[in-house]
Scaffold this motif. Structure first.
Motif, PDB file in Angstrom:
ATOM      1  N   MET A   1       7.139 -23.850  18.103  1.00 46.20           N
ATOM      2  CA  MET A   1       7.772 -22.693  17.480  1.00 46.20           C
ATOM      3  C   MET A   1       6.720 -21.806  16.837  1.00 46.20           C
ATOM      4  N   LYS A   2       6.785 -20.518  17.122  1.00 41.21           N
ATOM      5  CA  LYS A   2       5.824 -19.577  16.576  1.00 41.21           C
ATOM      6  C   LYS A   2       6.147 -19.284  15.120  1.00 41.21           C
ATOM      7  N   ARG A   3       5.146 -19.340  14.270  1.00 42.88           N
ATOM      8  CA  ARG A   3       5.321 -19.073  12.851  1.00 42.88           C
ATOM      9  C   ARG A   3       4.374 -17.948  12.419  1.00 42.88           C
ATOM     10  N   LEU A  21      -5.371 -25.490   7.209  1.00 46.66           N
ATOM     11  CA  LEU A  21      -5.021 -25.252   8.613  1.00 46.66           C
ATOM     12  C   LEU A  21      -4.582 -26.556   9.283  1.00 46.66           C
ATOM     13  N   LYS A  22      -5.229 -27.650   8.902  1.00 48.46           N
ATOM     14  CA  LYS A  22      -4.855 -28.956   9.443  1.00 48.46           C
ATOM     15  C   LYS A  22      -3.529 -29.426   8.863  1.00 48.46           C
ATOM     16  N   LYS A  23      -3.342 -29.289   7.552  1.00 45.54           N
ATOM     17  CA  LYS A  23      -2.109 -29.739   6.915  1.00 45.54           C
ATOM     18  C   LYS A  23      -0.893 -28.982   7.440  1.00 45.54           C
ATOM     19  N   ALA A  24      -1.065 -27.700   7.713  1.00 45.62           N
ATOM     20  CA  ALA A  24       0.041 -26.890   8.218  1.00 45.62           C
ATOM     21  C   ALA A  24       0.228 -27.050   9.720  1.00 45.62           C
ATOM     22  N   ALA A  25      -0.623 -27.854  10.353  1.00 45.40           N
ATOM     23  CA  ALA A  25      -0.566 -28.088  11.801  1.00 45.40           C
ATOM     24  C   ALA A  25      -0.529 -26.768  12.566  1.00 45.40           C
ATOM     25  N   VAL A  26      -1.474 -25.892  12.218  1.00 46.49           N
ATOM     26  CA  VAL A  26      -1.543 -24.569  12.839  1.00 46.49           C
ATOM     27  C   VAL A  26      -1.875 -24.699  14.319  1.00 46.49           C
ATOM     28  N   GLU A  28      -2.198 -22.280  18.193  1.00 49.21           N
ATOM     29  CA  GLU A  28      -2.566 -20.957  18.681  1.00 49.21           C
ATOM     30  C   GLU A  28      -1.350 -20.051  18.830  1.00 49.21           C
ATOM     31  N   ASN A  29      -0.149 -20.612  18.727  1.00 44.78           N
ATOM     32  CA  ASN A  29       1.065 -19.798  18.790  1.00 44.78           C
ATOM     33  C   ASN A  29       1.386 -19.129  17.462  1.00 44.78           C
ATOM     34  N   ASP A  30       0.782 -19.607  16.386  1.00 43.94           N
ATOM     35  CA  ASP A  30       1.058 -19.075  15.057  1.00 43.94           C
ATOM     36  C   ASP A  30       0.271 -17.788  14.807  1.00 43.94           C
ATOM     37  N   THR A  31       0.891 -16.881  14.057  1.00 41.81           N
ATOM     38  CA  THR A  31       0.203 -15.696  13.568  1.00 41.81           C
ATOM     39  C   THR A  31      -0.297 -15.982  12.159  1.00 41.81           C
ATOM     40  N   LEU A  32      -1.558 -15.707  11.928  1.00 41.28           N
ATOM     41  CA  LEU A  32      -2.158 -15.969  10.622  1.00 41.28           C
ATOM     42  C   LEU A  32      -2.471 -14.647   9.934  1.00 41.28           C
ATOM     43  N   ILE A  33      -1.979 -14.513   8.699  1.00 44.14           N
ATOM     44  CA  ILE A  33      -2.247 -13.317   7.904  1.00 44.14           C
ATOM     45  C   ILE A  33      -3.042 -13.730   6.680  1.00 44.14           C
ATOM     46  N   PHE A  34      -4.276 -13.283   6.617  1.00 44.05           N
ATOM     47  CA  PHE A  34      -5.166 -13.621   5.511  1.00 44.05           C
ATOM     48  C   PHE A  34      -5.110 -12.491   4.488  1.00 44.05           C
ATOM     49  N   LEU A  35      -4.881 -12.836   3.230  1.00 42.57           N
ATOM     50  CA  LEU A  35      -4.644 -11.846   2.182  1.00 42.57           C
ATOM     51  C   LEU A  35      -5.915 -11.355   1.482  1.00 42.57           C
ATOM     52  N   GLY A  36      -7.084 -11.748   1.990  1.00 40.23           N
ATOM     53  CA  GLY A  36      -8.332 -11.196   1.465  1.00 40.23           C
ATOM     54  C   GLY A  36      -9.089 -12.109   0.531  1.00 40.23           C
ATOM     55  N   ASP A  37     -10.265 -11.636   0.130  1.00 43.57           N
ATOM     56  CA  ASP A  37     -11.210 -12.399  -0.693  1.00 43.57           C
ATOM     57  C   ASP A  37     -11.624 -13.684   0.005  1.00 43.57           C
ATOM     58  N   TYR A  38     -12.272 -13.504   1.146  1.00 39.80           N
ATOM     59  CA  TYR A  38     -12.786 -14.630   1.920  1.00 39.80           C
ATOM     60  C   TYR A  38     -14.074 -15.159   1.300  1.00 39.80           C
ATOM     61  N   VAL A  39     -14.769 -14.309   0.560  1.00 38.10           N
ATOM     62  CA  VAL A  39     -16.129 -14.612   0.106  1.00 38.10           C
ATOM     63  C   VAL A  39     -16.200 -14.662  -1.415  1.00 38.10           C
ATOM     64  N   ASP A  40     -17.393 -15.028  -1.904  1.00 38.98           N
ATOM     65  CA  ASP A  40     -17.738 -15.011  -3.328  1.00 38.98           C
ATOM     66  C   ASP A  40     -17.109 -16.168  -4.099  1.00 38.98           C
ATOM     67  N   GLY A  41     -17.911 -17.154  -4.376  1.00 37.45           N
ATOM     68  CA  GLY A  41     -17.438 -18.293  -5.163  1.00 37.45           C
ATOM     69  C   GLY A  41     -18.151 -19.560  -4.747  1.00 37.45           C
ATOM     70  N   MET A 218       1.190 -20.455   3.520  1.00 35.41           N
ATOM     71  CA  MET A 218       2.649 -20.457   3.432  1.00 35.41           C
ATOM     72  C   MET A 218       3.289 -19.922   4.711  1.00 35.41           C
ATOM     73  N   ASP A 219       4.351 -20.573   5.145  1.00 36.06           N
ATOM     74  CA  ASP A 219       5.216 -20.054   6.197  1.00 36.06           C
ATOM     75  C   ASP A 219       6.081 -18.976   5.560  1.00 36.06           C
ATOM     76  N   VAL A 220       5.902 -17.718   5.943  1.00 33.46           N
ATOM     77  CA  VAL A 220       6.563 -16.625   5.233  1.00 33.46           C
ATOM     78  C   VAL A 220       8.065 -16.605   5.482  1.00 33.46           C
ATOM     79  N   GLU A 221       8.517 -17.267   6.525  1.00 35.56           N
ATOM     80  CA  GLU A 221       9.946 -17.301   6.815  1.00 35.56           C
ATOM     81  C   GLU A 221      10.651 -18.378   5.996  1.00 35.56           C
ATOM     82  N   THR A 222      10.130 -19.603   6.035  1.00 36.72           N
ATOM     83  CA  THR A 222      10.799 -20.731   5.377  1.00 36.72           C
ATOM     84  C   THR A 222      10.332 -20.939   3.940  1.00 36.72           C
ATOM     85  N   LYS A 223       9.172 -20.393   3.601  1.00 33.30           N
ATOM     86  CA  LYS A 223       8.511 -20.562   2.296  1.00 33.30           C
ATOM     87  C   LYS A 223       7.949 -21.968   2.092  1.00 33.30           C
TER      88      LYS A 223
END
Length: 251
Positions: A1-3, A21-26, A28-41, A218-223
């Protein structure tokens, strides 16, 4: 199922990203939306960018630009390294690029330049790093820096009376523009929570990965959501952004 899965602020924590990514069992069918701040820390900022470039060749990924990403982009473009950036995680990003060739630096710069300011999906869900101030939505924002810095959207949602109906004239008009809004930028740790928070129709997925918290997907549909181990446990010999300067809400 695509998420459709949204990922909060990573801040150099590549180990945490691999965990979620492993815990969510991602797949290649899933769409991933990254909300930013990949760097610094934490110490693996450049590794994260390299990984995400390759990941985007395998599946649909949407990359939102955060304020720390804008700082890193300026450094890659013009060599700008203001002290406010270096003291708020930027030093670890600079160090992570020490062994990179000019060709790879240019490839990473191009990646930063392609990041989106915000994204609206087919279900009228907005994904943005920080927020916006315009009553007409981010498309009409006068100051584009608000996409990456604004906190008033989240502060408005937090302060709202839960009994306030969407039909009320007092209901914030900018929140009515979207069915749901997904943000990062302001750690939920500031409110004493280590999990994603929902206020009004706003979901905050920055669960403090830069500091003492975990990374969230987070799965944006099911939360349904999954979290990494707290970042200090994954990087026991590092501080991340756990210093006096970095604790400031301004950054």
């Amino acid at each position: 199922m695509k998420r459709t899965l949204a990922i909060g602020d990573i801040h150099g924590g590549f180990k945490a990203l691999k965990q979620v990514l492993k815990k969510a069992a991602v797949t290649e069918n899933d769409t991933l939306i990254f909300l930013g701040d990949y760097v610094d820390g934490w110490s693996e900022s450049s590794d994260i960018i390299q990984f995400l470039i390759r990941l985007s060749d395998k599946q649909q990924c949407i990359f939102i630009k955060g304020n720390h990403d804008a700082w890193a982009e300026d450094w890659l473009s013009f060599g700008r390294a203001p002290e406010v950036w270096l003291s708020n995680g930027g030093r670890s990003t600079v160090d992570s690029y020490a062994e990179y060739s000019q060709e790879n630096l240019e490839a990473h710069l191009e990646f930063f330049q392609r990041m989106k300011n915000f994204y609206v999906d087919e279900e009228n869900r907005l994904f943005i790093h920080a927020g916006y101030s315009s009553m007409h939505g981010p498309e009409k924002e006068v100051y584009t820096s608000n996409y990456r810095w604004d906190r008033t959207l989240w502060e408005t949602a937090v302060a709202m009376d839960r009994k306030l109906s969407k039909n009320s004239e007092l209901y914030p008009k900018r929140l009515l523009l979207y069915n749901e809004i997904f943000i990062g930028h302001t750690p939920t740790l500031h409110l004493g929570f280590r999990e994603p928070l929902n206020k009004a129709n706003v979901w905050n997925l920055d669960t403090g990965a830069a500091f003492m918290g975990a990374l969230t997907i987070m799965d944006v549909e099911t939360k349904a959501f999954w979290q990494s181990d707290p970042l200090p446990l994954l990087y026991p010999d590092e501080k991340g952004r756990n210093n006096d300067n970095a604790r400031s809400k301004k950054h």
